[in-house]
Design a protein around this motif. Structure first.
Motif, short mmCIF file in Angstrom:
data_model
loop_
_atom_site.label_atom_id
_atom_site.label_comp_id
_atom_site.label_asym_id
_atom_site.label_seq_id
_atom_site.Cartn_x
_atom_site.Cartn_y
_atom_site.Cartn_z
N LEU A 34 35.44 23.57 21.61
CA LEU A 34 36.13 23.74 22.89
C LEU A 34 37.62 23.94 22.67
O LEU A 34 38.20 23.38 21.73
N ASN A 35 38.25 24.72 23.55
CA ASN A 35 39.71 24.80 23.51
C ASN A 35 40.28 23.74 24.46
O ASN A 35 39.53 23.04 25.17
N ASP A 36 41.59 23.63 24.48
CA ASP A 36 42.22 22.55 25.26
C ASP A 36 41.92 22.66 26.75
O ASP A 36 41.70 21.64 27.43
N THR A 37 41.91 23.87 27.27
CA THR A 37 41.64 24.07 28.70
C THR A 37 40.24 23.62 29.06
O THR A 37 40.02 22.95 30.08
N GLU A 38 39.29 23.98 28.20
CA GLU A 38 37.89 23.60 28.44
C GLU A 38 37.71 22.08 28.37
O GLU A 38 36.97 21.49 29.16
N ALA A 66 40.02 19.88 29.07
CA ALA A 66 40.64 19.31 30.26
C ALA A 66 39.73 19.43 31.49
O ALA A 66 39.75 18.57 32.39
N LYS A 67 38.93 20.46 31.54
CA LYS A 67 38.02 20.68 32.66
C LYS A 67 36.71 19.92 32.50
O LYS A 67 35.86 19.95 33.40
N GLY A 68 36.54 19.29 31.33
CA GLY A 68 35.31 18.54 31.10
C GLY A 68 34.11 19.40 30.78
O GLY A 68 32.96 18.98 30.97
N LEU A 69 34.34 20.61 30.32
CA LEU A 69 33.23 21.50 29.99
C LEU A 69 32.62 21.11 28.66
O LEU A 69 33.23 20.41 27.85
N THR A 70 31.40 21.57 28.43
CA THR A 70 30.71 21.32 27.17
C THR A 70 30.41 22.63 26.48
O THR A 70 30.52 23.71 27.08
N LEU A 71 30.02 22.53 25.21
CA LEU A 71 29.69 23.74 24.45
C LEU A 71 28.47 24.47 25.01
O LEU A 71 28.24 25.63 24.70
N GLU A 72 27.68 23.76 25.86
CA GLU A 72 26.49 24.40 26.44
C GLU A 72 26.84 25.20 27.70
O GLU A 72 26.01 25.96 28.21
N SER A 73 28.05 25.02 28.21
CA SER A 73 28.46 25.72 29.42
C SER A 73 28.49 27.24 29.19
O SER A 73 28.97 27.71 28.16
N ARG A 120 30.36 29.50 26.37
CA ARG A 120 29.58 30.33 25.45
C ARG A 120 29.98 31.80 25.50
O ARG A 120 29.85 32.53 24.53
N ASN A 121 30.50 32.23 26.65
CA ASN A 121 30.94 33.63 26.79
C ASN A 121 32.46 33.77 26.73
O ASN A 121 33.00 34.82 27.05
N ARG A 122 33.14 32.70 26.32
CA ARG A 122 34.61 32.72 26.35
C ARG A 122 35.19 33.84 25.47
O ARG A 122 36.07 34.58 25.88
N LEU A 123 34.71 33.97 24.24
CA LEU A 123 35.29 34.95 23.32
C LEU A 123 35.17 36.37 23.85
O LEU A 123 36.13 37.14 23.85
N VAL A 124 33.99 36.72 24.32
CA VAL A 124 33.78 38.08 24.81
C VAL A 124 34.58 38.34 26.09
O VAL A 124 35.18 39.41 26.26
N ASN A 125 34.61 37.35 26.99
CA ASN A 125 35.34 37.55 28.24
C ASN A 125 36.84 37.62 28.02
O ASN A 125 37.54 38.44 28.65
N ASP A 126 37.36 36.77 27.13
CA ASP A 126 38.79 36.82 26.83
C ASP A 126 39.17 38.16 26.19
O ASP A 126 40.21 38.75 26.51
N SER A 127 38.32 38.63 25.29
CA SER A 127 38.61 39.91 24.61
C SER A 127 38.64 41.06 25.59
O SER A 127 39.54 41.90 25.57
#
Length: 797
Positions: free
Chosen positions: A42-46, A48-55, A59-66
């Motif tokens: 997880l990155n710091d933002t995730e 802080a939001k209480g997200l998990t690696l299963e979210s 899971r789509n963070r890299l592709v969406n950020d790119s």
């Protein structure tokens, strides 16, 4: 085999290249699935939001950020922001099964063979039979990648190397694998050209393929030459830029943009894998490059390379001290001799004859380039024209190496080599002995290239879909003056090709355009206005307008403006269909011309707009009238008509220019249902001709002049004046901007009429011309025009 269609594409890997490729397929209307790996933490933002690696978001963070970063980048990879909705993102774990519905899967992951092979192993399990599967590798041998894959996979697998940025660079290298079928190669070759708008080149599976093998040699050769001739970074960029038909970024600025590490990666690959290359020593890195790599001076991505920005200043790297210093101007007597030579191809003989350091540079570097490309046949390709195509499409060269060699003279090029201790390939001397004195010839409007095995000039395949004006200009000329050439395109269609500097529209161009309409109305069926220069037209000849205004020759200036308007109206109301074929910059008068044609066949890369505000005037060649007319044509019952008119007012008042032809629809400059966009600029003239012929043969009727244009009078004028007062009071516009805007408001309102009224086009043209002429009497307008003529940039005074 049944007809192959590409409706859905899967792109594996969402880095700069993968996102760019995905965007370009979206540009042409294809549905795209873009996949990348799942983050492992997880990155710091995730957090802080209480997200998990299963979210799913994680899971789509890299592709969406790119993809988000790609869409924000400048220049944009997408023709229109709404086209991004054609791209769906996902990850390689949850969404890999979705590739089963793709017609083409493109791998764009990191340049490591082991990783690529793992990706292909997974894809082989999910792809449906006969799905195309290709790799965008820039250097890994294609034959290594498909080892161990299914037979169907290998038959439909090859390399498809896009150049970055995928939207703008035209080279599309296709590299067959050991079992790639001829049908697949033929399909990709045609698809790249017809649908992706590329120059398709089938290359051999050799290190760096064609474009990078020659392009990186050329750059590495310069790295070794710069010190031997005691030249600076600025000198090299001056000598290798627009003067020889190369991009403004020339050599060192281009390396900064691409990244020095990228260049070194390719150079090292050639060094390690091309042991029989006779110039292998040139691919060894000079000391100053090694130091830059160690220091991570990689170019734009690290904030410094050969150039470094400090505040508003640009510093240059001194290659001797490896310290940054103030930028120096580069001047050479030889370059001064080319200033009056407009065509790049005519400059080469002058450049190699120079008596100064520039002449030495050109003789040395061209000799090295000519020898090198001749010795790459048949290693990297069997056809010399493919090398030229690759360098023009992949590196933005106006002329390929063999075309430059032809311009200098084949025998003279060999003599230059001998001085440098170099030799051409044996086949070059064989060519001369066989009676062929050049690499290219033109016969019956078609290009022919020397075929080495046959020892004859053979027609270059694939050009029947194109009309190449350079090839037909002399043989098909119908009329010519200093501003235009009118050519017979065949089938009763003429073409009017601008020949002025930057294709500006002055008296000669207008006279030539009127003559073309006369000829077409008398003996032909239709007229195309198109050219194949870098830009369609940058607008009216403002130098002529400036001189008339300074001399206060207002009657002559009024006559010149009316002549422009009348010519545009002839485009609209002639007895034959008129087609405009804009591309590149289509500004001011060029935009007005296009808006008055019966149909626009625009290249996708068309940057079109009415930019007259930048030189202190309003559009005076019918542009202000035309957008007023188009605004009222969009009025619908219940509309707030003032809002519609205001949108068109802002298009002119903010000098809006589309960043693609598709954006021009939003500005009202191109019209849905009438104008079309072609992705491949090479097909543009041929497509425009086809539409002119179709319109003529399906009963074209001369239009009736409009007298039914609803103008809103004081109702609109009051709104505009309140708005411009507010903008000046808020310091959004200057006092002179305010004056220009109020003049435009008067025209687009139709004057200060007491109520909405129906008026004629001529009524609006008279208002427009009066406003344009009055602004030419303003000192600040003259200052703006003079500044534009001197600097090429607008002045806000």
């Amino acid at each position: 085999m049944s007809k192959r269609l590409i409706n859905k594409v899967a792109v594996i890997g969402s880095g700069i290249m993968g996102s760019g490729i995905a965007c370009h397929f979206a540009n042409i209307g294809v549905e795209v699935l873009l996949l990348d790996i799942v983050p492992r933490e997880l990155n710091d933002t995730e957090k802080a939001k209480g997200l998990t690696l299963e979210s799913k978001v994680v899971r789509n963070r890299l592709v969406n950020d790119s993809l988000t970063n790609a869409l924000k980048s400048k220049p944009s990879p997408i023709y229109h922001e709404k086209f991004a909705s054609r791209i769906t993102t996902g990850n390689l774990e949850d969404d890999i099964s979705k590739v089963s519905v793709a017609d083409w899967i493109i791998e764009v992951v990191v340049e490591r063979l082991d990783i690529k092979k793992k990706v292909f192993e997974t894809l082989d399990k999910h792809r449906k039979p006969e799905t195309l599967i290709t790799s965008n590798t820039s250097g890994i041998p294609i034959h290594f990648m498909s080892e161990g894959r299914s037979d169907d996979f290998q038959k439909h697998f090859c390399g498809t190397h896009f150049f970055n940025p995928a939207r703008y660079l035209k080279l599309f290298e296709i590299i067959p694998g050991p079992k790639t079928t001829p049908e697949v190669l033929s399909f990709l070759n045609n698809y790249g050209e017809q649908f992706l708008g590329k120059t398709s080149v089938i290359a051999k599976d050799t290190p760096a393929f064609i474009g990078n093998r020659i392009g990186v040699f050329s750059i590495m050769s310069l790295f070794h030459t710069v010190k031997s001739l005691n030249l600076t970074v600025e000198d090299i960029d001056k000598l290798t830029g627009p003067v020889i038909g190369r991009p403004k970024s020339a050599t060192f600025r281009t390396v900064d943009v691409v990244g020095l590490d990228t260049l070194v990666h390719v150079a090292n690959g050639i060094l390690e894998n091309c042991k029989d290359d006779e110039r292998l020593e040139l691919f060894k890195l000079p000391d100053f490059i090694n130091t830059m790599i160690e220091n991570k001076w990689l170019g734009s991505k690290t904030g410094q390379g050969f150039y470094k920005k400090e505040g508003s200043d640009i510093k240059t790297l001194d290659l001797d001290t490896l310290e940054y210093r103030d930028k120096k101007s580069a001047k050479f007597a030889t370059l001064e001799l080319t200033k009056t030579i407009d065509k790049v191809v005519d400059r080469f003989e002058v450049l190699i004859s120079g008596k100064d350091k520039a002449g030495d540079f050109y003789r040395k570097t061209f000799a090295a380039l000519f020898a090198y490309v001749s010795n790459r046949i048949p290693e990297i390709t069997d056809e010399l024209y493919k090398i030229d195509d690759a360098m023009k499409a992949g590196f933005g060269w106006e002329h390929g190496p063999f075309q430059i060699w032809d311009a200098i003279g084949v025998e003279k090029g060999i003599a230059m080599m001998k001085v440098e201790g170099l030799e051409p390939a044996v086949w070059v001397n064989d060519m001369l002995e066989s009676g062929n004195k050049s690499f290219y010839t033109i016969k019956n409007g078609a290009s022919y290239a020397y075929d080495i095995p046959k020892k004859t000039q053979e027609k270059i395949p694939g050009q029947d879909a194109f009309i190449i004006l350079d090839n037909i200009r002399k043989s098909n000329e119908v009329f010519k003056n200093a501003g235009v050439v009118v050519e017979d395109l065949g089938d009763g269609i003429l073409n009017c090709e601008f020949q002025s500097k930057m294709n500006t529209i002055g008296g000669d161009v207008l006279a030539g355009l009127n003559k073309a309409i006369d000829l077409a109305e008398k003996d032909f069926q239709g007229l195309v206005v198109g050219n194949q220069a870098a830009n369609f037209s940058v607008g009216a000849n403002i130098g002529m307008i400036f001189m008339m205004a300074v001399e206060q020759e207002y009657d002559e200036l009024n006559g010149a403006i009316k002549y422009f308007q009348d010519t545009m109206m002839r485009m609209r109301y002639s007895s034959i269909p008129t087609i405009s074929a804009p591309h590149g910059m289509c500004l001011g008068g060029g935009c007005e011309l296009s808006m008055h044609a019966d149909k626009v066949v625009a290249a996708a890369e068309t940057y079109i707009g009415l930019v007259e505000f930048g030189v202190g005037v309003i559009p005076g060649g019918g542009g202000s009238k035309e957008l007023t007319l188009r605004a009222q044509d969009t009025f619908r019952k219940g509309d707030v008509e003032l809002n519609t008119l205001q949108d068109y007012f802002l298009t002119i008042g903010m000098a809006k220019v589309s960043t693609s032809a598709y954006e021009a629809y939003d500005l009202g400059i191109l019209q849905h249902g009438k104008d079309i966009v072609v992705v491949n600029k090479d097909r543009q003239i041929g497509t425009a001709k086809s539409y002119a012929k179709l319109m003529a043969e399906t009963g074209y009727t001369q239009p009736i002049k409009r007298k039914d244009i609803k103008v809103l009078g004081k109702q609109a004028l009051g709104m505009f004046l309140v708005g411009t007062d507010s903008m000046e009071a808020s310091n959004f516009i200057s006092e002179h901007d305010h004056k220009i805007a109020n003049k435009l408001a008067y025209v687009m309102a139709g004057g200060d009429l007491s109520e909405p009224t129906l008026v004629s086009e001529q009524y609006l043209l008279d208002l427009e011309r009066e406003a344009f002429l009055s602004l030419c009497t303003e000192r600040k307008t003259l200052e703006r025009i003079q500044h534009m003529l001197k600097t090429g940039k607008p002045l806000r005074n």
